[in-house]
Scaffold this motif. Structure first.
Motif, PDB file in Angstrom:
ATOM      1  N   UNK A  20      20.016   4.956  52.548  1.00  0.00           N
ATOM      2  CA  UNK A  20      21.450   4.760  52.321  1.00  0.00           C
ATOM      3  C   UNK A  20      21.879   3.368  52.761  1.00  0.00           C
ATOM      4  N   UNK A  21      21.383   2.932  53.908  1.00  0.00           N
ATOM      5  CA  UNK A  21      21.712   1.588  54.410  1.00  0.00           C
ATOM      6  C   UNK A  21      21.188   0.525  53.448  1.00  0.00           C
ATOM      7  N   UNK A  22      19.958   0.708  52.989  1.00  0.00           N
ATOM      8  CA  UNK A  22      19.370  -0.273  52.076  1.00  0.00           C
ATOM      9  C   UNK A  22      20.178  -0.376  50.789  1.00  0.00           C
ATOM     10  N   UNK A  23      20.630   0.772  50.273  1.00  0.00           N
ATOM     11  CA  UNK A  23      21.383   0.766  49.021  1.00  0.00           C
ATOM     12  C   UNK A  23      22.805   0.256  49.206  1.00  0.00           C
TER      13      UNK A  23
ATOM     14  N   UNK B  58       6.494  -3.273  62.128  1.00  0.00           N
ATOM     15  CA  UNK B  58       7.399  -2.368  61.416  1.00  0.00           C
ATOM     16  C   UNK B  58       7.496  -1.019  62.114  1.00  0.00           C
ATOM     17  N   UNK B  59       6.669  -0.837  63.136  1.00  0.00           N
ATOM     18  CA  UNK B  59       6.662   0.439  63.865  1.00  0.00           C
ATOM     19  C   UNK B  59       7.946   0.557  64.692  1.00  0.00           C
ATOM     20  N   UNK B  60       8.561   1.717  64.651  1.00  0.00           N
ATOM     21  CA  UNK B  60       9.809   1.937  65.384  1.00  0.00           C
ATOM     22  C   UNK B  60       9.690   3.204  66.217  1.00  0.00           C
ATOM     23  N   UNK B  61      10.238   3.145  67.441  1.00  0.00           N
ATOM     24  CA  UNK B  61      10.299   4.348  68.265  1.00  0.00           C
ATOM     25  C   UNK B  61      11.745   4.800  68.430  1.00  0.00           C
ATOM     26  N   UNK B  62      12.687   3.883  68.093  1.00  0.00           N
ATOM     27  CA  UNK B  62      14.110   4.208  68.157  1.00  0.00           C
ATOM     28  C   UNK B  62      14.753   3.932  66.800  1.00  0.00           C
ATOM     29  N   UNK B  63      15.785   4.696  66.481  1.00  0.00           N
ATOM     30  CA  UNK B  63      16.510   4.504  65.234  1.00  0.00           C
ATOM     31  C   UNK B  63      17.501   3.356  65.382  1.00  0.00           C
ATOM     32  N   UNK B  64      17.474   2.437  64.418  1.00  0.00           N
ATOM     33  CA  UNK B  64      18.468   1.363  64.381  1.00  0.00           C
ATOM     34  C   UNK B  64      19.578   1.679  63.389  1.00  0.00           C
ATOM     35  N   UNK B  65      19.483   2.804  62.730  1.00  0.00           N
ATOM     36  CA  UNK B  65      20.503   3.216  61.754  1.00  0.00           C
ATOM     37  C   UNK B  65      21.074   4.559  62.187  1.00  0.00           C
ATOM     38  N   UNK B  66      22.187   4.909  61.597  1.00  0.00           N
ATOM     39  CA  UNK B  66      22.754   6.219  61.891  1.00  0.00           C
ATOM     40  C   UNK B  66      23.271   6.844  60.612  1.00  0.00           C
ATOM     41  N   UNK B  67      23.344   8.142  60.630  1.00  0.00           N
ATOM     42  CA  UNK B  67      23.813   8.909  59.490  1.00  0.00           C
ATOM     43  C   UNK B  67      23.742  10.373  59.848  1.00  0.00           C
ATOM     44  N   UNK B  68      23.962  11.254  58.876  1.00  0.00           N
ATOM     45  CA  UNK B  68      23.884  12.692  59.169  1.00  0.00           C
ATOM     46  C   UNK B  68      22.518  13.054  59.753  1.00  0.00           C
TER      47      UNK B  68
END
Length: 198
Positions: free
Chosen positions: A38-41, A6-16
């Motif tokens: 926001x993506x989950x919802x 579940x560890x992430x070094x890069x964002x797979x989502x985007x937003x403000x």
């Protein structure tokens, strides 16, 4: 294969405040968390929630939906909202006893412990004991079975019903296996461990 991390070094989502593929840092982690929520919802939950709303509208007529207040609808969907005293009274009224009676010392100790809990802890205990987040408006029962082994923590079986056959198709009846502790202090400590999963 090992489970995916579940560890992430890069964002797979985007937003403000965050762009897809951007490296995560202390500066953008809050924006990342908001974008994930926001993506989950919107993307993950919304399609499933829409199906639930559509099915609810199909089952419950407009006439009935129109006659329910928000509080009545909430009560029917998520259970009764009661003050702690009424909550405990309703729980006690739905309780039956196995290998003991309501006058058993362990049962008196249990209800004394329950009545002294602050509201949040009472709800937490009830959910642990029954699997319900609130007092249901539908049929349900609760059973306490006093057991002799005071070395163990209390345990629950939330899959039980009042149907003793293998079909198990009766009214939901979660069962608490309550060791016959000698004091409320011991019961309190063992309940803390049990709820924490010790």
């Amino acid at each position: 294969l090992p489970p995916p991390s579940l560890e992430r070094s890069l964002s797979n989502v985007q937003g403000p405040g965050i762009r897809g593929g951007e490296a995560l840092s202390a500066a953008n982690v809050q924006a990342f968390a908001k974008a994930v929520a926001a993506k989950a919802l919107s993307e993950n939950l919304s399609p499933h929630l829409e199906a639930i709303v559509e099915e609810f509208r199909r089952i419950v007529s407009q006439r009935i939906r129109g006659s329910l207040s928000w509080e009545q609808l909430q009560c029917r969907v998520s259970g009764q909202r009661l003050d702690p005293e009424a909550f405990t009274r309703a729980w006690k009224e739905k309780t039956t006893y196995q290998a003991c009676s309501e006058d058993h010392e362990s049962i008196r100790l249990w209800w004394s412990y329950v009545t002294e809990l602050p509201p949040k802890e009472l709800l937490r205990l009830f959910t642990w004991c029954t699997g319900f987040a609130a007092i249901p408006t539908t049929a349900w029962k609760f059973r306490i079975n006093v057991v002799d082994d005071v070395g163990r923590c209390p345990t629950v079986n939330t899959c039980m019903t009042d149907d003793a056959s293998a079909a198990n198709r009766g009214v939901k009846m979660p069962t608490l296996y309550l060791p016959a502790y000698e004091t409320k202090a011991i019961l309190t400590k063992k309940m803390e461990w049990a709820i924490a999963g010790a």
